[in-house]
Design an enzyme around this catalytic site. Structure first.
Site, PDB file in Angstrom:
ATOM      1  N   ASP A  32       0.821  -1.215   0.000  1.00  0.00           N
ATOM      2  CA  ASP A  32       0.000   0.000   0.000  1.00  0.00           C
ATOM      3  C   ASP A  32       0.847   1.255   0.000  1.00  0.00           C
ATOM      4  O   ASP A  32       2.004   1.223   0.388  1.00  0.00           O
ATOM      5  CB  ASP A  32      -0.743   0.075   1.338  1.00  0.00           C
ATOM      6  CG  ASP A  32      -2.092  -0.558   1.276  1.00  0.00           C
ATOM      7  OD1 ASP A  32      -2.785  -0.458   2.280  1.00  0.00           O
ATOM      8  OD2 ASP A  32      -2.448  -1.133   0.241  1.00  0.00           O
ATOM      9  N   LYS A  54      -3.265   3.200  -2.377  1.00  0.00           N
ATOM     10  CA  LYS A  54      -4.578   3.811  -2.225  1.00  0.00           C
ATOM     11  C   LYS A  54      -4.387   5.206  -1.697  1.00  0.00           C
ATOM     12  O   LYS A  54      -3.594   5.418  -0.799  1.00  0.00           O
ATOM     13  CB  LYS A  54      -5.388   3.054  -1.163  1.00  0.00           C
ATOM     14  CG  LYS A  54      -5.935   1.756  -1.595  1.00  0.00           C
ATOM     15  CD  LYS A  54      -6.708   1.223  -0.423  1.00  0.00           C
ATOM     16  CE  LYS A  54      -7.332  -0.101  -0.694  1.00  0.00           C
ATOM     17  NZ  LYS A  54      -8.044  -0.540   0.511  1.00  0.00           N
ATOM     18  N   MET A 168      -8.854   8.885   8.355  1.00  0.00           N
ATOM     19  CA  MET A 168      -9.373   9.272   7.028  1.00  0.00           C
ATOM     20  C   MET A 168     -10.339  10.460   7.117  1.00  0.00           C
ATOM     21  O   MET A 168     -11.308  10.521   6.360  1.00  0.00           O
ATOM     22  CB  MET A 168     -10.093   8.087   6.364  1.00  0.00           C
ATOM     23  CG  MET A 168      -9.201   6.877   6.191  1.00  0.00           C
ATOM     24  SD  MET A 168     -10.089   5.450   5.539  1.00  0.00           S
ATOM     25  CE  MET A 168     -10.966   4.889   6.986  1.00  0.00           C
TER      26      MET A 168
HETATM   27  N1  SAH Z   1      -4.918   0.178   8.956  1.00  0.00           N
HETATM   28  C1  SAH Z   1      -4.392   1.493   9.235  1.00  0.00           C
HETATM   29  C2  SAH Z   1      -5.409   2.589   8.978  1.00  0.00           C
HETATM   30  C3  SAH Z   1      -5.908   2.637   7.547  1.00  0.00           C
HETATM   31  S1  SAH Z   1      -6.979   3.983   7.246  1.00  0.00           S
HETATM   32  C4  SAH Z   1      -3.893   1.533  10.680  1.00  0.00           C
HETATM   33  O1  SAH Z   1      -4.171   0.636  11.483  1.00  0.00           O
HETATM   34  O2  SAH Z   1      -3.185   2.481  11.006  1.00  0.00           O
HETATM   35  C5  SAH Z   1      -5.850   5.225   6.731  1.00  0.00           C
HETATM   36  C6  SAH Z   1      -5.821   6.357   7.726  1.00  0.00           C
HETATM   37  O3  SAH Z   1      -4.959   6.054   8.807  1.00  0.00           O
HETATM   38  C7  SAH Z   1      -5.298   7.654   7.172  1.00  0.00           C
HETATM   39  O4  SAH Z   1      -6.282   8.372   6.472  1.00  0.00           O
HETATM   40  C8  SAH Z   1      -4.914   8.379   8.450  1.00  0.00           C
HETATM   41  O5  SAH Z   1      -6.041   8.909   9.094  1.00  0.00           O
HETATM   42  C9  SAH Z   1      -4.383   7.241   9.307  1.00  0.00           C
HETATM   43  N2  SAH Z   1      -2.911   7.127   9.273  1.00  0.00           N
HETATM   44  C10 SAH Z   1      -2.200   6.072   8.855  1.00  0.00           C
HETATM   45  N3  SAH Z   1      -0.881   6.288   9.007  1.00  0.00           N
HETATM   46  C11 SAH Z   1      -0.757   7.523   9.546  1.00  0.00           C
HETATM   47  C12 SAH Z   1       0.352   8.323   9.960  1.00  0.00           C
HETATM   48  N4  SAH Z   1       1.613   7.911   9.842  1.00  0.00           N
HETATM   49  N5  SAH Z   1       0.088   9.548  10.478  1.00  0.00           N
HETATM   50  C13 SAH Z   1      -1.172   9.997  10.611  1.00  0.00           C
HETATM   51  N6  SAH Z   1      -2.253   9.286  10.255  1.00  0.00           N
HETATM   52  C14 SAH Z   1      -2.056   8.061   9.735  1.00  0.00           C
END
Ligand code: SAH
Length: 250
Positions: A32, A54, A168
């Site tokens: 991803d 994505k 998100m």
């Molecule tokens: N499965 C992932 C989340 C997927 S949804 C998890 O457990 O972290 C994707 C969202 O995760 C992004 O839109 C954002 O809101 C958040 N996100 C993921 N990585 C991030 C990061 N390094 N800093 C801030 N937000 C993050």
């Protein structure tokens, strides 16, 4: 075998030992946008890489096609790693990928990852729970399907003082703040937006329900939103930014 694997939130050292093992053994890695690309350097020679990146809300490859890509690779290779940002089952659609494989008789394993929902606030000095402040936290999608007229988020459930973490949600920040004020939260209720958490590019903006959307509108994605009194603890608990230069030079 397909490993539906969490890559952690950004800092490569937050990868689990188990995830690192399957990356070492992988014949193909399907990854991803949110998985740290440095992880791919750990793969063996000859490992194939398939990017199914994505964007936050607009998917560059539809989920159905990602499912099929994983399936086709599983027919071809012995060790398939599906590497996903954070944890594969926290808004990661790993469940859908597992079901798709199950229905086609392909064996899979889930490998949990450290979710951004907890680790990103933590690196910014914000604990999602704190004794005397809040006894629970919620992780919510800030992205609602535009086709549906009714909101899928049960806003009335958020009247409590639970910490709320929106993933998100950056592009919906104004709407989210407005809704929370509407259900009775004070206008000066603390909110933080954290962009690119756990990496050297981390940026955190702290404000209130009333002004945060204005303050955070230019922050780059990925970003998450933390709503709750725990945000105030950052004054004393901020630690990572002060050290980020060390990570950068190493
Ligand atoms: N499965 C992932 C989340 C997927 S949804 C998890 O457990 O972290 C994707 C969202 O995760 C992004 O839109 C954002 O809101 C958040 N996100 C993921 N990585 C991030 C990061 N390094 N800093 C801030 N937000 C993050």
């Amino acid at each position: 075998m397909v490993y539906l694997t969490g890559a952690g939130p950004g800092d490569i050292e937050l990868l689990t030992i188990k995830a690192l093992r399957v990356v070492h053994e992988a014949d193909v890695i399907i990854y991803d946008r949110l998985a740290n690309p440095d992880i791919l350097k750990e793969a063996k020679d000859g490992c194939e890489f398939v990017y199914v990146g994505k964007e936050d809300s607009h998917h560059s490859m539809p989920q159905e096609q990602i499912n099929e890509t994983i399936y086709q690779n599983a027919l071809k290779y012995e060790n398939v790693v599906r590497l996903k940002g954070g944890d594969p089952l926290v808004f990661g659609r790993g469940g859908e990928e597992g079901i798709y494989l199950h229905q086609r008789g392909i064996e899979f394993e889930f490998i949990p990852g450290i979710t951004s929902a907890i680790a990103v606030p933590q690196y910014a000095g914000i604990p999602v729970t704190h004794r005397g402040i809040t006894v629970s936290f919620r992780v919510v999608t800030g992205h609602e399907s535009k086709n549906k007229k009714e909101s899928q988020i049960p806003w009335d459930n958020y009247k409590t003082d639970d910490t709320i973490i929106f993933l998100m949600g950056l592009h919906r920040l104004k709407h989210i703040s407005k809704k929370l004020i509407e259900i009775g939260k004070p206008k000066d209720y603390p909110v933080a937006v954290i962009s690119r958490g756990t990496t050297v590019d981390e940026k955190t903006v702290v404000g209130t329900l009333e002004n945060i959307w204005e303050m955070a509108k230019d922050l780059p994605t990925p970003a998450l939103i933390v709503v709750g009194e725990v945000v105030n603890l950052r004054k004393e608990l901020e630690w990572f930014r002060k050290k980020a230069y060390k990570y950068q030079s190493s």
